[in-house]
Design a protein around this motif. Structure first.
Motif, PDB file in Angstrom:
ATOM      1  N   ARG A   1      -7.690  15.872  -2.957  1.00  0.00           N
ATOM      2  CA  ARG A   1      -7.299  14.605  -3.192  1.00  0.00           C
ATOM      3  C   ARG A   1      -8.160  13.675  -2.424  1.00  0.00           C
ATOM      4  O   ARG A   1      -8.349  12.281  -2.740  1.00  0.00           O
TER       5      ARG A   1
ATOM      6  N   ILE B   1       4.092  10.689  -1.976  1.00  0.00           N
ATOM      7  CA  ILE B   1       4.142  10.135  -0.637  1.00  0.00           C
ATOM      8  C   ILE B   1       5.451  10.109  -0.036  1.00  0.00           C
ATOM      9  O   ILE B   1       6.513   9.666  -0.811  1.00  0.00           O
TER      10      ILE B   1
ATOM     11  N   ILE C   1      -0.066  -0.082  -3.492  1.00  0.00           N
ATOM     12  CA  ILE C   1      -0.587   1.225  -2.905  1.00  0.00           C
ATOM     13  C   ILE C   1      -1.144   2.127  -4.061  1.00  0.00           C
ATOM     14  O   ILE C   1      -2.073   2.524  -4.275  1.00  0.00           O
ATOM     15  N   ARG C   2      -0.263   2.080  -5.252  1.00  0.00           N
ATOM     16  CA  ARG C   2      -0.701   2.757  -6.402  1.00  0.00           C
ATOM     17  C   ARG C   2      -1.778   2.500  -6.884  1.00  0.00           C
ATOM     18  O   ARG C   2      -2.856   3.035  -7.642  1.00  0.00           O
TER      19      ARG C   2
ATOM     20  N   ARG D   1     -10.499  10.438  -3.675  1.00  0.00           N
ATOM     21  CA  ARG D   1     -10.100   8.938  -3.480  1.00  0.00           C
ATOM     22  C   ARG D   1     -11.580   8.465  -2.841  1.00  0.00           C
ATOM     23  O   ARG D   1     -11.681   7.319  -3.176  1.00  0.00           O
TER      24      ARG D   1
ATOM     25  N   GLU E   1       3.084   9.704  -6.387  1.00  0.00           N
ATOM     26  CA  GLU E   1       1.943   9.968  -5.655  1.00  0.00           C
ATOM     27  C   GLU E   1       2.162  10.950  -4.497  1.00  0.00           C
ATOM     28  O   GLU E   1       1.111  11.238  -3.810  1.00  0.00           O
TER      29      GLU E   1
ATOM     30  N   HIS F   1      -4.457   1.250  -5.482  1.00  0.00           N
ATOM     31  CA  HIS F   1      -5.733   1.462  -4.913  1.00  0.00           C
ATOM     32  C   HIS F   1      -5.969   2.627  -4.834  1.00  0.00           C
ATOM     33  O   HIS F   1      -5.184   3.685  -4.722  1.00  0.00           O
TER      34      HIS F   1
ATOM     35  N   ALA G   1       6.204   6.198  -5.555  1.00  0.00           N
ATOM     36  CA  ALA G   1       6.297   7.385  -4.272  1.00  0.00           C
ATOM     37  C   ALA G   1       6.276   8.681  -4.675  1.00  0.00           C
ATOM     38  O   ALA G   1       5.405   9.572  -4.063  1.00  0.00           O
TER      39      ALA G   1
ATOM     40  N   THR H   1       8.037  15.531  -1.945  1.00  0.00           N
ATOM     41  CA  THR H   1       6.820  15.464  -1.080  1.00  0.00           C
ATOM     42  C   THR H   1       6.576  16.533  -0.162  1.00  0.00           C
ATOM     43  O   THR H   1       7.456  16.815   0.718  1.00  0.00           O
TER      44      THR H   1
ATOM     45  N   TYR I   1      -6.174   0.403   6.707  1.00  0.00           N
ATOM     46  CA  TYR I   1      -6.087   1.785   6.943  1.00  0.00           C
ATOM     47  C   TYR I   1      -6.698   2.499   8.178  1.00  0.00           C
ATOM     48  O   TYR I   1      -6.657   3.573   8.682  1.00  0.00           O
TER      49      TYR I   1
ATOM     50  N   THR J   1      -4.694   6.382  -0.515  1.00  0.00           N
ATOM     51  CA  THR J   1      -3.560   6.433  -0.260  1.00  0.00           C
ATOM     52  C   THR J   1      -2.907   7.002   0.961  1.00  0.00           C
ATOM     53  O   THR J   1      -3.499   7.950   1.444  1.00  0.00           O
TER      54      THR J   1
ATOM     55  N   MET K   1       4.693  -0.766  -3.111  1.00  0.00           N
ATOM     56  CA  MET K   1       4.295   0.494  -3.803  1.00  0.00           C
ATOM     57  C   MET K   1       3.439   0.248  -4.630  1.00  0.00           C
ATOM     58  O   MET K   1       2.724   1.188  -5.136  1.00  0.00           O
TER      59      MET K   1
END
Length: 230
Positions: free
Chosen positions: A21, A207, A176-177, A25, A205, A179, A202, A124, A153, A182, A173
């Protein structure tokens, strides 16, 4: 800056709980298809696909170095737009505190330090946290551009993004989703109520979505103490 960015990318892939992942990304962050990355690395497309899907085990240092070199070479050929976005900047107004955990912190230890509760623990995987960014939720929502979003980040994507004074938590959220990068965890400080959509996003993803009633100053103090091993 290129050396620092190389270190950041390599570190994210090595430290990620799911390296595939992390590779995806960064590939998307550089705007590359699997075919383009494979071509830049002089490997078959299936190699990239297998790493990203987890069919191949985590890449070793040689493969990661070739991958990072490919990212940087393609970016340089395109005028270095990604490297420019990661160039050092003044701290954003919406960032209250930002630190790194060089050794990483287990999720349970992190949650205990902030008196946090994971809303979706069964959905998660356990995470290891390598940094945190505490954000003023309203300022972040109103002021962060897509390029600014990268800057929250720090030097590890495997970090906790902590949003203060959250009302319902849908907007963070959704952002975040949208972009490709993560975080390892999202924390809502003193939310009035957590939006059902935020919880679902969340979960999708993978998370951990955490809530805490700790005051902002106490939260930052606890996290700094955690970094210092106190």
């Amino acid at each position: 800056m290129s050396d620092a960015l190389r270190e950041k990318i390599a570190g994210d892939i090595v430290l990620a709980s799911e390296p595939g992942r992390a590779i995806r990304r960064w590939r998307e962050e550089f705007g590359l298809s699997q075919h383009q990355l494979a071509e830049a690395m002089d490997v078959s497309n299936s190699v990239i696909s297998d790493y990203e899907s987890g069919r191949r085990k985590s890449p070793g240092s040689v493969v990661i170095r070739r991958m990072v070199d490919a990212f940087m070479e393609v970016d340089r050929a395109n005028g270095s737009p990604v490297a420019s976005r990661y160039a050092p900047q003044d701290k954003l107004d919406c960032i209250i505190a930002m630190e790194e955990f060089p050794e990483g912190v287990d999720e349970d230890v992190f949650l205990k330090a902030i008196s946090g509760s994971n809303i979706n623990p069964s959905k998660t995987p356990k995470k290891r946290i390598y940094g945190f960014t505490v954000l003023d939720s309203l300022k972040a929502i109103l002021s962060l551009s897509s390029q600014d979003y990268i800057k929250i980040y720090g030097w590890s994507v495997e970090r906790a993004l902590i949003f203060t004074d959250v009302h319902y938590g849908r907007s963070p959220m959704v952002a975040i989703r949208a972009h490709p990068l993560t975080p390892a965890m999202v924390v809502y400080q003193k939310p009035d109520q957590t939006d059902v959509l935020a919880i679902k996003l969340a979960e999708r993803e993978g998370i951990p979505l955490v809530t805490t009633d700790m005051e902002t100053e106490d939260l930052v103090r606890k996290l700094i103490a955690l970094k210092e091993g106190k």
